[in-house]
Write a protein that holds these residues in place. Sequence first.
Motif, PDB file in Angstrom:
ATOM      1  N   PRO A  27      19.847  67.427  -0.355  1.00  0.00           N
ATOM      2  CA  PRO A  27      20.802  68.480  -0.736  1.00  0.00           C
ATOM      3  C   PRO A  27      21.916  67.920  -1.622  1.00  0.00           C
ATOM      4  O   PRO A  27      22.269  66.740  -1.546  1.00  0.00           O
ATOM      5  N   LYS A  43      25.603  71.109   6.903  1.00  0.00           N
ATOM      6  CA  LYS A  43      25.130  71.723   8.140  1.00  0.00           C
ATOM      7  C   LYS A  43      24.557  70.673   9.076  1.00  0.00           C
ATOM      8  O   LYS A  43      24.843  70.675  10.290  1.00  0.00           O
ATOM      9  N   TYR A  84      14.998  71.737   9.588  1.00  0.00           N
ATOM     10  CA  TYR A  84      15.775  72.751   8.880  1.00  0.00           C
ATOM     11  C   TYR A  84      14.889  73.464   7.862  1.00  0.00           C
ATOM     12  O   TYR A  84      14.365  72.845   6.939  1.00  0.00           O
ATOM     13  N   SER A 136      21.061  77.587   0.356  1.00  0.00           N
ATOM     14  CA  SER A 136      21.584  76.760   1.439  1.00  0.00           C
ATOM     15  C   SER A 136      20.907  75.392   1.455  1.00  0.00           C
ATOM     16  O   SER A 136      21.560  74.360   1.661  1.00  0.00           O
ATOM     17  N   ARG A 137      19.600  75.378   1.239  1.00  0.00           N
ATOM     18  CA  ARG A 137      18.866  74.112   1.235  1.00  0.00           C
ATOM     19  C   ARG A 137      19.374  73.187   0.141  1.00  0.00           C
ATOM     20  O   ARG A 137      19.480  71.962   0.335  1.00  0.00           O
ATOM     21  N   ARG A 150      24.084  73.321   0.738  1.00  0.00           N
ATOM     22  CA  ARG A 150      24.861  73.296   1.978  1.00  0.00           C
ATOM     23  C   ARG A 150      24.193  72.575   3.134  1.00  0.00           C
ATOM     24  O   ARG A 150      24.821  72.384   4.168  1.00  0.00           O
ATOM     25  N   LEU A 151      22.954  72.182   2.974  1.00  0.00           N
ATOM     26  CA  LEU A 151      22.202  71.676   4.111  1.00  0.00           C
ATOM     27  C   LEU A 151      22.750  70.357   4.633  1.00  0.00           C
ATOM     28  O   LEU A 151      22.721  70.099   5.843  1.00  0.00           O
ATOM     29  N   ASP A 200      14.633  67.992   6.198  1.00  0.00           N
ATOM     30  CA  ASP A 200      14.379  69.141   5.332  1.00  0.00           C
ATOM     31  C   ASP A 200      12.935  69.552   5.581  1.00  0.00           C
ATOM     32  O   ASP A 200      11.992  68.850   5.200  1.00  0.00           O
ATOM     33  N   GLU A 209      15.632  76.189   5.468  1.00  0.00           N
ATOM     34  CA  GLU A 209      16.723  76.980   4.908  1.00  0.00           C
ATOM     35  C   GLU A 209      16.276  77.749   3.666  1.00  0.00           C
ATOM     36  O   GLU A 209      15.317  77.369   2.985  1.00  0.00           O
TER      37      GLU A 209
END
Length: 373
Positions: free
Chosen positions: A71, A54, A40, A46-47, A50-51, A6, A42
Amino acid sequence: MKIGFDAKRYYHNNTGLGNYSRTVVSSLQRLFPEHDCLLYDEKTFSRTFRLGGKAAGDGCDIFHGLSNELPMDISRTGAGHGAMHRMRSVVTIHDTAWRTFPDMYHWADRHIYDFKYGRSCRKADRVVAISESTKRDIRRFYDVPEERIEVICQPVQSYYYDPMEASEADRLIREHFGDALSAGTSGVRPYVLYVGSINSRKNLLTLVKAIGLIPAGNRPLLLVVGNGREYRRVVEEYIHGHRLEQWVTIATDIHNNRLLQALYRQAAVFAYPSFYEGFGLPVVEAALQRTPVITTTVSSLPEAAGPDACLVDPHDNHCPEHIAYHIDRLLSDTALRQSMGEKLERYAREAFDPDRLTRQMMAMYERLVATDI
């Protein structure tokens, strides 16, 4: 191995958490180039939600939340419900200040942090604590089993390990401060340095009081590098009320890392009277410049400072007097300052060697991937 990070703080934070993220990732890339690091950055939704999926979809073997959280779609069994790729998760917890100093946080923020960060501790396959003190707090507040917590101290940015010549430090300081810190041809005037936010947890007011207790003939300048809001006003009111303006300078515009290193390098003493720290990075930064350190007996600060620093109890009503005593003693004894500085540097280089810390992180990743959980 493919490791996902992250990278929000990596890209968007120029200080603490951002420095940690950049130092961890760059050190891993330097020592272990055979592994892939995916960063990432994001958007918020999304962070948060959904991260994990992903990163698992990208084939990451490890996902590491570098700044206190994971996440929501990550659990200890992998990323997302029914995820085909079994990705391990790691979260670094830097402190639990929202629990230990709740008055510094708005009610909503405290509860959000408690939910997000507490959940991340419970769901992560491994929790990295940046000090033994933070490990104790994680166990106390979130009941995480000891075997799932790994203490890997915070690495210091690499340039602090490269000694700076005194002449170069003087030049940088004079360029920025002009006559304010000048001592004529002899370099810069003696000063006590404080680096950090100006808030109640950092306890700067106690240090200001200590400066006021030193007789005016021996009193050094206190140079504060940092900023704040409500608590800064409290500190400034005390300064004005006790006519200490000529002995306290607050510098809010230090953004040059080399200048900050120079200020550590030339300080007579570094003083950090904090009530609580997850690690206490400025203490280590000062020690690496051979600068004598006065800090406190609480939380992680004895770990950061080592056995040769001057430690005071910040809860003692006589704490300002104790700090004043140590400052006055160090300023009057050049041999003591030099000896203490050398011991502090030796401890910091050994305890917080960046390559050793990076290898410790990689070893943890490798064990995690190889273990059935």
